[in-house]
Scaffold this motif. Structure first.
Motif, mmCIF file in Angstrom:
data_model
loop_
_atom_site.group_PDB
_atom_site.id
_atom_site.type_symbol
_atom_site.label_atom_id
_atom_site.label_comp_id
_atom_site.label_asym_id
_atom_site.label_seq_id
_atom_site.Cartn_x
_atom_site.Cartn_y
_atom_site.Cartn_z
ATOM 1 N N LEU A 96 0.812 -1.217 0.000
ATOM 2 C CA LEU A 96 0.000 0.000 0.000
ATOM 3 C C LEU A 96 0.851 1.274 0.000
ATOM 4 C CD1 LEU A 96 -2.811 -1.010 2.540
ATOM 5 C CD2 LEU A 96 -2.898 -1.026 0.046
ATOM 6 N N THR A 97 2.188 1.134 -0.009
ATOM 7 C CA THR A 97 3.047 2.310 -0.001
ATOM 8 C C THR A 97 2.779 3.175 -1.236
ATOM 9 O OG1 THR A 97 4.767 1.109 1.172
ATOM 10 C CG2 THR A 97 5.442 3.111 0.040
ATOM 11 N N SER B 23 1.264 4.037 5.698
ATOM 12 C CA SER B 23 1.681 3.018 4.725
ATOM 13 C C SER B 23 2.996 3.353 4.046
ATOM 14 C CB SER B 23 0.597 2.860 3.654
ATOM 15 O OG SER B 23 0.409 4.073 2.947
ATOM 16 N N THR C 149 0.052 4.814 -1.749
ATOM 17 C CA THR C 149 -1.394 4.958 -1.918
ATOM 18 C C THR C 149 -1.920 5.900 -0.838
ATOM 19 O OG1 THR C 149 -2.093 3.197 -0.395
ATOM 20 C CG2 THR C 149 -1.397 2.528 -2.616
ATOM 21 N N ALA D 164 -3.602 5.155 1.618
ATOM 22 C CA ALA D 164 -3.755 4.453 2.893
ATOM 23 C C ALA D 164 -2.883 5.086 3.967
ATOM 24 C CB ALA D 164 -3.392 2.981 2.726
ATOM 25 N N THR E 241 -9.136 4.956 -5.903
ATOM 26 C CA THR E 241 -9.771 4.541 -4.651
ATOM 27 C C THR E 241 -11.266 4.749 -4.781
ATOM 28 O OG1 THR E 241 -7.813 5.323 -3.451
ATOM 29 C CG2 THR E 241 -9.769 4.832 -2.144
#
Length: 321
Positions: free
Chosen positions: A21-22, A29, A24, A26, A169
């Motif tokens: 998830l890096t 992350s 993104t 999120a 997303t």
């Protein structure tokens, strides 16, 4: 890797891996994971690092870097959205991590530069050399910086694109992100960690009898009150943290007293305060700040360094050395 591979030999590999998830939206992350055979154990070495480097790497379309072999001279790896190239780094070899950071920032003259660096500790073969991301974040354990040093790799530099790729997303994903951030901020320890970082748990450690006092000769420390992170509240000039993390637990300090008066520093975390402080029988918080920041600058894992120091002090007091 073949069994028996020398962790400091050219056949070892070191990997720098983003999470799935890096990069993104999120939260929390942005971390990067580093793996190689450890020069401390000969087994799997593993260390984790925060900051913005992982996001910048992922923005260039890279999930993981795998470094093999050994350069005949010092180099740094430069990456942007169009380029991956090794550049000479003889002029950087021997510099502290913060000096390397400043030199490369000035040389490349770009605000979107992110990097991980090693210092003289790793270059000179100390087996607990760490890797620094900026000035605040360390991949400290298992000697991953020393593996970089054995490969003559001084730094990895990433220039983040002006327009990083956008991750789609949907509404369900956006709702999950909002809910996760809400749960983090509503957690019982959020306010303490956001304001004091790990430095806020020193009294807690003493109350629970887990202080490693004088190389574990005692489980409580008489200097606990002096080491408590609340003593640094008035010295905070800026709060920081990993990208997309709502906690922002790091802090820049300006010391207004004693031998360090007028100097700037990074606030130590929970473990180095315990190990450079109580473990070495040291209750001078300013001295602990100095020693922790010195470890970061020379590129040594502060926990391993303090363990060696405390052990040597213990042996000396027992008349063994």
């Amino acid at each position: 890797l073949q069994a028996g591979t020398d962790p400091l030999g050219p056949d070892n590999i070191v990997t720098f891996a983003c999470g799935l998830l890096t990069g993104t939206p999120a939260p929390a992350s942005s971390r990067l994971h580093v793996n190689a055979l450890s020069p401390q154990t000969g087994l799997l070495g593993s260390s984790n690092i925060g900051g913005s480097f992982g996001n910048a790497l992922r923005a260039c379309g890279i999930q993981q870097i795998i470094v093999r072999g050994r350069s005949p001279y010092p180099v740094y790896l430069y990456i942007d959205e169009d380029t991956i190239v090794l550049r000479k780094a003889e002029s950087l070899w021997g510099l502290t991590t913060d000096a390397t950071y400043e030199q490369l920032k000035g040389r490349l003259d770009n605000k979107r530069i992110r990097m991980v660096t090693i210092g003289p500790g790793a270059e000179n073969g100390a087996r607990f050399g760490c890797i620094m991301s900026g000035r605040h974040h360390a991949a400290g354990r298992t000697g991953m910086g020393t593996v970089m040093g054995s490969k003559m790799l001084k730094a990895i530099v990433v220039k983040e694109p002006k327009k990083p790729p956008r991750f789609h997303t949907d509404s369900e994903g956006r709702e999950a992100i909002k809910r996760y951030i809400f749960l983090i901020k509503e957690a019982p320890e959020f306010k303490l960690v956001a304001s004091l970082g790990g430095a806020g748990y020193i009294k807690w450690a003493d109350e629970h009898g887990i202080m490693p006092t004088r190389n574990f000769q005692d489980c409580h420390f008489e200097g606990t009150d002096q080491l408590d992170g609340e003593n640094l509240t008035d010295n905070i000039t800026r709060r920081r943290g990993c990208r997309r993390c709502p906690v922002q637990c790091k802090a820049d300090l300006t010391i207004d007293r004693g031998k360090l008066k007028g100097q700037t520093a990074v606030r130590p975390e929970f473990e180095p305060i315990l190990t450079l402080g109580a473990k070495c029988g040291l209750s001078d918080l300013d001295a602990v700040i100095y020693l922790d920041n010195l470890c970061s600058r020379v590129g040594l894992d502060s926990l391993s360094a303090s363990a060696v120091i405390a052990f040597a002090m213990d042996l000396y007091e027992r008349g063994i050395i």
